[in-house]
Motif scaffolding. Structure first.
Motif, mmCIF file in Angstrom:
data_model
loop_
_atom_site.group_PDB
_atom_site.id
_atom_site.type_symbol
_atom_site.label_atom_id
_atom_site.label_comp_id
_atom_site.label_asym_id
_atom_site.label_seq_id
_atom_site.Cartn_x
_atom_site.Cartn_y
_atom_site.Cartn_z
ATOM 1 N N VAL A 183 -9.556 -21.832 -15.167
ATOM 2 C CA VAL A 183 -9.924 -22.752 -16.232
ATOM 3 C C VAL A 183 -10.558 -21.941 -17.346
ATOM 4 N N THR A 184 -10.233 -22.287 -18.578
ATOM 5 C CA THR A 184 -10.770 -21.565 -19.717
ATOM 6 C C THR A 184 -11.170 -22.563 -20.800
ATOM 7 N N THR B 109 -11.847 -22.818 -24.928
ATOM 8 C CA THR B 109 -11.699 -22.191 -26.238
ATOM 9 C C THR B 109 -11.934 -23.236 -27.322
ATOM 10 N N LYS B 110 -12.897 -22.956 -28.203
ATOM 11 C CA LYS B 110 -13.234 -23.869 -29.302
ATOM 12 C C LYS B 110 -13.535 -25.282 -28.800
ATOM 13 N N GLY B 111 -14.236 -25.349 -27.689
ATOM 14 C CA GLY B 111 -14.665 -26.634 -27.154
ATOM 15 C C GLY B 111 -13.613 -27.362 -26.336
ATOM 16 N N GLU B 112 -12.401 -26.816 -26.216
ATOM 17 C CA GLU B 112 -11.344 -27.464 -25.445
ATOM 18 C C GLU B 112 -11.138 -26.735 -24.118
ATOM 19 N N THR B 113 -11.230 -27.484 -23.035
ATOM 20 C CA THR B 113 -11.081 -26.910 -21.699
ATOM 21 C C THR B 113 -9.629 -27.040 -21.239
ATOM 22 N N THR B 114 -9.059 -25.935 -20.792
ATOM 23 C CA THR B 114 -7.663 -25.903 -20.361
ATOM 24 C C THR B 114 -7.577 -25.274 -18.967
ATOM 25 N N PHE B 115 -6.782 -25.881 -18.101
ATOM 26 C CA PHE B 115 -6.547 -25.374 -16.743
ATOM 27 C C PHE B 115 -5.189 -24.664 -16.703
ATOM 28 N N TYR B 116 -5.042 -23.777 -15.722
ATOM 29 C CA TYR B 116 -3.742 -23.108 -15.592
ATOM 30 C C TYR B 116 -3.497 -22.711 -14.139
ATOM 31 N N VAL B 117 -2.195 -22.641 -13.817
ATOM 32 C CA VAL B 117 -1.720 -22.115 -12.527
ATOM 33 C C VAL B 117 -0.627 -21.108 -12.856
ATOM 34 N N LYS B 118 -0.868 -19.859 -12.500
ATOM 35 C CA LYS B 118 0.021 -18.772 -12.925
ATOM 36 C C LYS B 118 0.517 -17.999 -11.706
ATOM 37 N N PHE C 297 1.687 -22.524 -15.862
ATOM 38 C CA PHE C 297 1.586 -23.919 -16.264
ATOM 39 C C PHE C 297 0.182 -24.162 -16.826
ATOM 40 N N TRP C 298 0.111 -24.619 -18.069
ATOM 41 C CA TRP C 298 -1.150 -24.955 -18.718
ATOM 42 C C TRP C 298 -1.256 -26.475 -18.813
ATOM 43 N N PHE C 299 -2.465 -26.998 -18.645
ATOM 44 C CA PHE C 299 -2.633 -28.447 -18.786
ATOM 45 C C PHE C 299 -4.095 -28.771 -19.080
ATOM 46 N N THR C 300 -4.307 -29.959 -19.632
ATOM 47 C CA THR C 300 -5.650 -30.438 -19.978
ATOM 48 C C THR C 300 -5.922 -31.766 -19.283
#
Length: 531
Positions: A447-448, A450-459, A518-521
């Motif tokens: 999870v990351t 950036t600029k107040g927006e949290t984004t999850f990922y599975v790589k 895969f990125w998602f919010t």
């Protein structure tokens, strides 16, 4: 329930219906999530939203102009009435002054004039030489001169002008005294009186100073003939006129002060109305934006339904065709008594029926994505991933499970844990399934912010996905490799759950063994946890 009705029911629950997708639906009622509807009523709902979006929108500019015109009109009317009221006040003052002048003039006329001491300011009237007793002397020797009404009125006017600024003038078209000759405005008024007019007034400038001038005619009375009979006048004739000039400056300043106050009041009222119109516009804009977003969503769902309908017709028809075909073969094998072929035909039929059962189960699962399985609760990100990994380890051997690398802060999530878990379960299963023959396979979960927006990922570092398939993989039953296990609905379910939490999902991969990310919010899950 017949098979076709089951599929129809699931389709209504999964996506709204479009007009092109109504052709294969029955006309009988079907049960949706909250109420019973006709299949074609779904189209009516979409059409209603589109129609509402196309309704004429109230223009802020039009309302603002209309409100401005209304306030301006009312303010102008009020100002005009105030101006007319101020004028009427001055006219009333002029009429009062005229009546006063006429009253003492008439008094003097009734008494044939008055005698006053002769002074430098009041010498004998040279126009009364025909009167025998123009000058008299008192027993004490004091000399007096006759003051006729016109002479008296002129002196009173001079005194009033020097004291109060109010001017008066007695005049005639045939004056005895040349100094009493009318000016241009008075000439017009006197001629109007000769034509039958009874009074005249207007705002004029005298010596650069604004005055309200008022004038009425003087009618010859019996007492007037003492001085004017030789001019040929008779009782009832118009002898001339008496004019009064009232200073307009002070009244005008008072009017402007009132108009200034009116202006402030109407400006405040206009501003208040504009604020109301703006707030109404903001509310309408918000409603329109929500309606537009809903329309776009419905159009996307309709497009999805068209693809869904095609997929259903293809994927469900395949096992049905298989069953139908092998039923024919089975009939022939039974007639021939070929036991080996009979067993083979039954096996194919069983596999086709099992395939259909799996498809229906997957559809049923997809239709229930929005249904709450368990009450929402808080859970930390790492604890959720731990639960997902435990569930996966039950179905996979140690050799099948690649190393899992976890990144990011341990943030708090809030929601239906079963549904949230499905997101990572499906993405992890997908990563493991398409790992390929990588030497050092691994999967990164993180999870990351950036600029107040949290984004999850599975790589993962598996076989990757070519760019032309980045959208196709989220379609129902869309499998890039038909030989792989599963029905191809996992990513569709994942996407639907993410959308329920107000998020979106996208994929980054160039294919050719470059891995997939895969990125998602999940904004709603994060907002709920913060609140």
């Amino acid at each position: 329930m017949p098979l076709f009705s089951v599929v129809t029911h699931l389709m209504v629950k999964i996506v709204p219906l479009s007009e092109s997708s109504l052709d294969f639906l029955p006309d009988s009622p079907i049960v949706a999530e909250h109420h019973t509807i006709e299949c074609k009523d779904c189209l009516r709902e979409v059409s209603h939203v589109r129609y509402a979006h196309k309704l004429p929108q109230t223009s802020f500019v039009v309302l603002a102009i209309l409100w401005t015109l209304i306030i301006s009109g009312i303010a102008a009317l009020h100002s005009y009435q105030a101006y007319q009221s101020a004028l009427q006040e001055v006219v009333a003052a002029a009429q009062y002054s005229y009546a006063k002048d006429l009253t003492y003039r008439r008094w003097a006329t009734i008494h044939g004039g008055v005698y006053v001491p002769i002074t430098e300011h009041t010498p004998p009237n040279p126009y009364l030489t025909h009167i025998l007793e123009r000058e008299i002397e008192t027993p004490s020797g004091r000399k007096l001169t006759l003051i006729n009404p016109a002479y008296m009125t002129r002196q009173v006017h001079e005194l009033s002008d020097s004291t109060f600024g109010t001017r008066g003038h007695i005049t005639s078209l045939k004056p005895l005294r040349l100094e009493n000759a009318p000016d241009s405005w008075e000439i017009v008024a006197l001629e109007a009186f000769e034509a039958g007019e009874t009074e005249r007034w207007s705002l004029e400038t005298i010596g650069g100073i604004p005055f309200l001038r008022y004038m009425r005619p003087l009618i010859v009375e019996a007492g007037c003939l003492k001085c004017h009979a030789h001019q040929g006048y008779h009782v009832g004739d118009i002898r001339g006129g008496l004019s009064v000039s009232i200073p307009w400056q002070t009244h005008r300043e008072s009017l402007y002060a009132s108009l200034f106050v009116y202006g402030i009041g109407y400006s405040a009222l206009w501003l208040f109305g504009m604020c109301g119109i703006w707030l109404h516009r903001q509310k309408v804009h918000h409603t329109e934006s929500a309606l537009q977003a809903r329309t776009v969503e419905l159009e996307q769902r309709n497009s999805e339904l068209e693809r869904f309908a095609y997929t259903i017709s293809h994927d469900l028809r395949t096992p049905i065709v298989t069953i139908r075909s092998f039923l024919g073969y089975l009939k022939t094998s039974l007639e021939q008594g070929n036991q080996q072929r009979i067993q083979q035909d039954v096996t194919y039929i069983e596999k086709a029926a099992e395939r259909m059962s799996i498809l229906l189960d997957e559809l049923l699962h997809l239709s229930k994505v929005g249904v709450v399985i368990a009450p929402a609760r808080d859970i930390k990100f790492r604890d959720l991933i731990a639960e997902v990994l435990v569930a996966l380890e039950k179905d996979l051997t140690a050799q099948q499970m690649p190393p899992i690398i976890l990144h990011g802060d341990d943030i708090l999530l809030h929601g239906d844990i079963e549904r949230l878990s499905e997101i990572w379960e499906n993405l992890l299963e997908n990563a493991i399934k398409f790992m390929g023959h990588t030497d050092q396979p691994h999967v990164e979960i993180g999870v990351t912010t950036t600029k107040g927006e949290t984004t999850f990922y599975v790589k993962d570092n598996g076989i990757g996905i070519l760019p032309q398939y980045h959208q196709k993989i989220f379609g129902i039953f869309d499998k890039l490799d038909p030989q792989t296990a599963g029905s191809g609905i996992g990513l569709t379910v994942t996407k639907r759950i993410i959308e329920l939490y107000g998020g979106e999902i996208w994929v980054e991969s160039s294919g050719s063994a470059t891995g997939t990310c895969f990125w998602f919010t999940l904004p709603l899950a994060l907002q709920a946890s913060k609140s």
